[in-house]
Design a protein around this motif. Sequence first.
Motif, PDB file in Angstrom:
ATOM      1  N   VAL A   1      -8.883   5.019  -0.320  1.00 28.20           N
ATOM      2  CA  VAL A   1      -8.763   3.598  -0.655  1.00 28.20           C
ATOM      3  C   VAL A   1      -7.533   2.996   0.018  1.00 28.20           C
ATOM      4  O   VAL A   1      -7.579   1.884   0.570  1.00 28.20           O
ATOM      5  N   SER A   2      -6.421   3.718  -0.030  1.00 28.64           N
ATOM      6  CA  SER A   2      -5.193   3.218   0.605  1.00 28.64           C
ATOM      7  C   SER A   2      -5.395   3.039   2.113  1.00 28.64           C
ATOM      8  O   SER A   2      -4.954   2.040   2.701  1.00 28.64           O
TER       9      SER A   2
ATOM     10  N   PRO B   1       2.173   8.792  -7.827  1.00 34.91           N
ATOM     11  CA  PRO B   1       2.498  10.188  -8.171  1.00 34.91           C
ATOM     12  C   PRO B   1       3.713  10.299  -9.082  1.00 34.91           C
ATOM     13  O   PRO B   1       3.787  11.216  -9.918  1.00 34.91           O
ATOM     14  N   LEU B   2       4.656   9.388  -8.957  1.00 36.31           N
ATOM     15  CA  LEU B   2       5.857   9.464  -9.786  1.00 36.31           C
ATOM     16  C   LEU B   2       5.542   9.267 -11.267  1.00 36.31           C
ATOM     17  O   LEU B   2       6.241   9.809 -12.137  1.00 36.31           O
ATOM     18  N   TYR B   3       4.505   8.480 -11.548  1.00 30.19           N
ATOM     19  CA  TYR B   3       4.160   8.180 -12.940  1.00 30.19           C
ATOM     20  C   TYR B   3       2.857   8.858 -13.359  1.00 30.19           C
ATOM     21  O   TYR B   3       2.257   8.472 -14.354  1.00 30.19           O
ATOM     22  N   GLY B   4       2.423   9.790 -12.580  1.00 30.66           N
ATOM     23  CA  GLY B   4       1.287  10.596 -12.977  1.00 30.66           C
ATOM     24  C   GLY B   4      -0.068   9.960 -12.760  1.00 30.66           C
ATOM     25  O   GLY B   4      -1.067  10.421 -13.324  1.00 30.66           O
ATOM     26  N   TYR B   5      -0.142   8.953 -11.925  1.00 28.17           N
ATOM     27  CA  TYR B   5      -1.433   8.320 -11.645  1.00 28.17           C
ATOM     28  C   TYR B   5      -2.021   8.937 -10.370  1.00 28.17           C
ATOM     29  O   TYR B   5      -1.282   9.293  -9.441  1.00 28.17           O
ATOM     30  N   PRO B   6      -3.325   9.044 -10.317  1.00 27.70           N
ATOM     31  CA  PRO B   6      -3.943   9.640  -9.124  1.00 27.70           C
ATOM     32  C   PRO B   6      -3.821   8.706  -7.914  1.00 27.70           C
ATOM     33  O   PRO B   6      -3.834   7.485  -8.051  1.00 27.70           O
ATOM     34  N   VAL B   7      -3.705   9.301  -6.772  1.00 24.82           N
ATOM     35  CA  VAL B   7      -3.630   8.552  -5.519  1.00 24.82           C
ATOM     36  C   VAL B   7      -4.919   8.772  -4.741  1.00 24.82           C
ATOM     37  O   VAL B   7      -5.276   9.918  -4.439  1.00 24.82           O
TER      38      VAL B   7
ATOM     39  N   VAL C   1       0.839  -1.202   0.000  1.00 24.99           N
ATOM     40  CA  VAL C   1       0.000   0.000   0.000  1.00 24.99           C
ATOM     41  C   VAL C   1       0.877   1.256   0.000  1.00 24.99           C
ATOM     42  O   VAL C   1       0.641   2.220  -0.760  1.00 24.99           O
ATOM     43  N   ALA C   2       1.908   1.269   0.842  1.00 19.27           N
ATOM     44  CA  ALA C   2       2.798   2.433   0.891  1.00 19.27           C
ATOM     45  C   ALA C   2       3.541   2.607  -0.428  1.00 19.27           C
ATOM     46  O   ALA C   2       3.707   3.742  -0.924  1.00 19.27           O
ATOM     47  N   GLY C   3       3.992   1.498  -1.008  1.00 21.16           N
ATOM     48  CA  GLY C   3       4.675   1.582  -2.291  1.00 21.16           C
ATOM     49  C   GLY C   3       3.774   2.109  -3.388  1.00 21.16           C
ATOM     50  O   GLY C   3       4.216   2.887  -4.262  1.00 21.16           O
ATOM     51  N   ASN C   4       2.493   1.710  -3.350  1.00 22.09           N
ATOM     52  CA  ASN C   4       1.551   2.218  -4.353  1.00 22.09           C
ATOM     53  C   ASN C   4       1.342   3.727  -4.201  1.00 22.09           C
ATOM     54  O   ASN C   4       1.229   4.456  -5.204  1.00 22.09           O
TER      55      ASN C   4
ATOM     56  N   THR D   1      -7.860  -2.879   6.594  1.00 19.97           N
ATOM     57  CA  THR D   1      -8.196  -4.308   6.512  1.00 19.97           C
ATOM     58  C   THR D   1      -7.045  -5.165   7.017  1.00 19.97           C
ATOM     59  O   THR D   1      -7.262  -6.212   7.639  1.00 19.97           O
ATOM     60  N   VAL D   2      -5.810  -4.730   6.753  1.00 17.15           N
ATOM     61  CA  VAL D   2      -4.648  -5.474   7.269  1.00 17.15           C
ATOM     62  C   VAL D   2      -4.641  -5.436   8.797  1.00 17.15           C
ATOM     63  O   VAL D   2      -4.421  -6.459   9.465  1.00 17.15           O
ATOM     64  N   ALA D   3      -4.878  -4.258   9.352  1.00 13.69           N
ATOM     65  CA  ALA D   3      -4.888  -4.134  10.815  1.00 13.69           C
ATOM     66  C   ALA D   3      -5.998  -4.980  11.437  1.00 13.69           C
ATOM     67  O   ALA D   3      -5.793  -5.641  12.465  1.00 13.69           O
TER      68      ALA D   3
END
Length: 389
Positions: A146-147, A136-142, A128-131, A153-155
């Motif tokens: 959702v993150s 942002p580095l490749y111009g995709y919205p964050v 999730v952190a890597g996403n 859900t992991v917690a």
Amino acid sequence: MTVAPPPPLLKRLPLGLWVALFWSAVILVRSLQRPGELHHLLEYDDNIEDASLLVTAVVTTVGALLLFRAPLAAVAVTLAGAVFSHGMWDRVTPYALFLLSDGLVGYITATRQRRTSALAALLPIGVVAGNMVWCPLYGYPVRNSVSLALASTVAIAWLIGNTIYQSRAHAEMLRSQATQQAVTAERLRIARELHDIVAHNIGIVTIQAGVGRRVMETQPEQTRCALEAIEITGRETLAGLRGMLGALRQTDPRSAPLEPATGLADLHQLVAKTMDVGVRVDVRRRGEPRSLPAEVDLAAFRIIQEAVTNVVRHSGTKDCSVTVDYRQDELVVEVVDLGCGGSTASAGYGIVGMRERVSLLHGRFSAGFRPEGGFRVAARLPVPVEVAE
């Protein structure tokens, strides 16, 4: 040594094989319905449905194969499948595989040590952190919401697994304590039985041997009688010890004892033995004699036996009285002597053993000197109403 039978064949097959068989059946059915199914499955570009199915099949099969032997690798494979399917612009499969990794995290947390569970939880959090960094580095919205939801859900999965882990650890601790208490109770029971079997008879043997030694020269006939009593008592002691060892060696708890259990019906033998060493026992019965539970019958006899043994060894008197009172909901036994001893008896394990027997049956016990002289031992043993009636 008991050899456990092998598990059934179906249980010996690994989980991954069952998952592989399931997906093989799905692909086979689809192949019968549509020609060129394998080509559709292997086609990646613009093939959201079929390619995602193949990714899901591969990921779940490999994850199931690795789950029990390398659980962290299983989580990593599942997350890799989620990232890979995310590149196909499939909106369902990435989240489904991510939630599957959450399930693996919960399972690992519930069944493995804390260090392994912490590493398992860090893997999806890292994805999730890597996403959030990569987009942002490749111009995709964050989409932070959702993150944050995925991290939540992991917690939640880790907390559920940790709760299960703690519950199992607590249950295991309770089982261990119960086992230890059972072992301790069994050791005390064996100690009481050995004390009651051996101490009484060895006391009689000691007294008879002393009598024989003193009259050996002047009264040979009495010496012969003392030796016969020693022989009989020794044989009875060996028989009692063999019976106890045989009961301890029995592996089947349902097997019945080979000999009848000791109880109040054996009081006449105790009276005869005690008479042989010069102490007369006056047995008085009150109420209507009836059958008693085996544990109450044995406890009552052992209490009388130990009390009479203390009279023989410590009181210095030649008489004692035993009262057995059958009441509606309890059995009362009492042993009274008019001697001057008794204090030495309280230094050994006899009084302690009698008190433990009564306590195990939730009864009441008392032992001590009487104001008018002598020593008194009394026990009240509850008898279940259904047995008393």
